[in-house]
Write an enzyme that holds these catalytic residues in place. Structure first.
Site, mmCIF file in Angstrom:
data_model
loop_
_atom_site.group_PDB
_atom_site.id
_atom_site.type_symbol
_atom_site.label_atom_id
_atom_site.label_comp_id
_atom_site.label_asym_id
_atom_site.label_seq_id
_atom_site.Cartn_x
_atom_site.Cartn_y
_atom_site.Cartn_z
ATOM 1 N N ALA A 169 -32.930 7.934 13.912
ATOM 2 C CA ALA A 169 -33.519 7.136 12.843
ATOM 3 C C ALA A 169 -32.512 6.925 11.713
ATOM 4 O O ALA A 169 -31.366 6.570 11.963
ATOM 5 C CB ALA A 169 -34.807 7.785 12.357
ATOM 6 N N CYS A 170 -32.922 7.166 10.467
ATOM 7 C CA CYS A 170 -32.057 6.869 9.326
ATOM 8 C C CYS A 170 -30.854 7.804 9.220
ATOM 9 O O CYS A 170 -29.953 7.562 8.411
ATOM 10 C CB CYS A 170 -32.866 6.910 8.035
ATOM 11 S SG CYS A 170 -34.039 5.540 7.889
ATOM 12 N N SER A 171 -30.820 8.864 9.998
ATOM 13 C CA SER A 171 -29.679 9.779 9.986
ATOM 14 C C SER A 171 -28.676 9.477 11.101
ATOM 15 O O SER A 171 -27.716 10.232 11.286
ATOM 16 C CB SER A 171 -30.169 11.232 10.117
ATOM 17 O OG SER A 171 -30.947 11.604 9.006
ATOM 18 N N SER A 172 -28.880 8.394 11.820
ATOM 19 C CA SER A 172 -28.058 8.110 13.004
ATOM 20 C C SER A 172 -26.563 8.053 12.706
ATOM 21 O O SER A 172 -25.740 8.526 13.499
ATOM 22 C CB SER A 172 -28.500 6.795 13.644
ATOM 23 O OG SER A 172 -29.813 6.888 14.147
ATOM 24 N N SER A 220 -29.980 3.703 8.927
ATOM 25 C CA SER A 220 -28.799 4.561 9.050
ATOM 26 C C SER A 220 -27.584 4.005 8.325
ATOM 27 O O SER A 220 -26.633 4.737 8.029
ATOM 28 C CB SER A 220 -28.450 4.748 10.534
ATOM 29 O OG SER A 220 -27.957 3.550 11.100
#
Length: 373
Positions: free
Chosen positions: A155-158, A334
């Site tokens: 998700a947004c940490s990719s 991300s």
């Protein structure tokens, strides 16, 4: 231990801008149409009316002022409220790969590299256009890279999770020059008809070149001192769209098939998690948070970023310490922290310390500590 650097960054920015005023006008037209359509049920108390949105509400809730999108017309059509893309034949480059290649070529130019010098490609994003073939392999072919590539999603940490994989590969000797691309077509998985989140996302693609320090030739190099990742399961950010939907006979247009979140719970739980993660990572490297010149944080909410930095340095820090790109780009999943790094690092002198950190669904949090060479 092999020294590893970020030697180039690239950014693809879509051609269209949607301002908050434009977005509110479209949303409120949609709300009025729906409220009129269901007027009887609303009057009977069987259905709640859709509450109009406003520019003031959006900016107070998020700090977002506008966002870039690949398609504007479909999003602002009150009878549609999502982008309109043309399906491409299999022998034509896919949309996600196309914007990935654009950002990749800019990163390669900044690093003074050619595609042929890349031997690992990571496509890391919150959503992939298809299950297979991997987007990374399509991008690999398009830039003429060798080696191997694969897709990954945290998700947004990719992006930060991909950075650790790149660093590990270079240090292990399984790659020498890694391309990371973060194509985020977030407009396609946002529910533009939900007042609580219709303003959150924008489209973009970022790219990074990660390589051995002894092969880097660019004038702009950032040594990666350490990476740290952590995950903790939560349902507070979720999207149930997937290949099994058909087999479950579920409605492909159901609300749970697009982005949804519990915003207040996320704020309360993720801020202390992210701050403690960064503080612990810096401590393991013998670095005090106040010694860090710049924090390039995930761009989801201006209040979250202010509070994370305040917990770290003990005071309200301005854009000099934690630059914001949220007002212009909105949340780009991300890519947010990478945009902040891309646009706000050139002014720092050699020896400056910085932290790239992303956090989001999972929950997930990733941090990368860097030093300018």
């Amino acid at each position: 231990m092999t020294s590893v650097v970020i030697s180039g960054t690239g950014l693809y920015r879509p051609p269209h801008v949607i301002t908050n005023a434009e977005l509110v006008e479209a949303f409120n037209a949609y709300a009025a149409m729906q409220n009129e359509k269901h007027a009887a049920a609303i009057a009977a108390g069987e259905r709640a009316p859709i509450v109009p949105s406003s520019v003031e509400f959006i900016e107070k809730a998020s700090g977002i002022q506008r966002r870039y999108v690949i398609d504007k017309e479909g999003v602002l059509d009150p009878t549609r409220m999502y982008p309109r893309f043309t399906e491409r034949p299999d022998d034509q480059i896919s949309l996600m790969a196309e914007i990935g290649v654009d950002a990749a070529r800019k990163a390669l130019e900044a690093a003074g590299k050619t595609g042929a010098q890349v031997d690992m490609v990571l496509c890391a994003a919150a959503n992939m256009q298809r299950a297979y073939p991997a987007m990374a392999i399509e991008i690999q072919q398009a830039i003429g890279a060798g080696g191997y590539g694969f897709d990954m999603n945290v998700a947004c940490s990719s992006a930060t999770f991909a950075l650790e994989q790149a660093v590990n590969a270079v240090r292990a000797g399984t790659a020498n020059c890694v391309l990371i691309v973060n194509p985020e077509i977030t407009s396609a998985h946002l529910e533009w008809r939900d007042r609580d989140c219709h303003f959150i996302f924008g489209d973009v693609c970022t790219a990074l070149i990660v390589e051995r320090a002894d092969t880097a030739t660019s004038a702009d190099q950032w040594e990666i001192l350490g990476t740290k990742l952590a995950t903790q399961f939560s349902n507070n950010i979720r999207n149930n769209f997937g290949f099994m939907n058909r087999s479950e006979d579920s409605d492909p247009n159901a609300r749970d098939k697009t982005f949804r979140q519990e915003g207040r719970k996320i704020f309360k739980e993720v801020v202390p998690m992210a701050a403690a993660h960064i503080e612990g990572h810096l401590a393991s490297l013998g670095i005090e948070p106040a010694a860090v010149r710049r924090y390039w944080l995930h761009q989801a909410n201006v209040g979250m970023n202010h509070l994370v930095v305040k917990k770290l340095v003990g005071q309200d820090a301005g854009s000099e310490v934690a630059p914001l790109i949220l007002d212009e780009y909105a949340n780009t999943a991300s890519a947010g922290s990478i945009i902040a790094f891309h646009e706000h690092h050139a002014d720092l002198p050699a020896g400056s310390l910085g932290v790239v950190c992303s956090f989001g669904a999972g929950y997930s949090v990733g941090s990368v500590v860097v030093r300018r060479k």
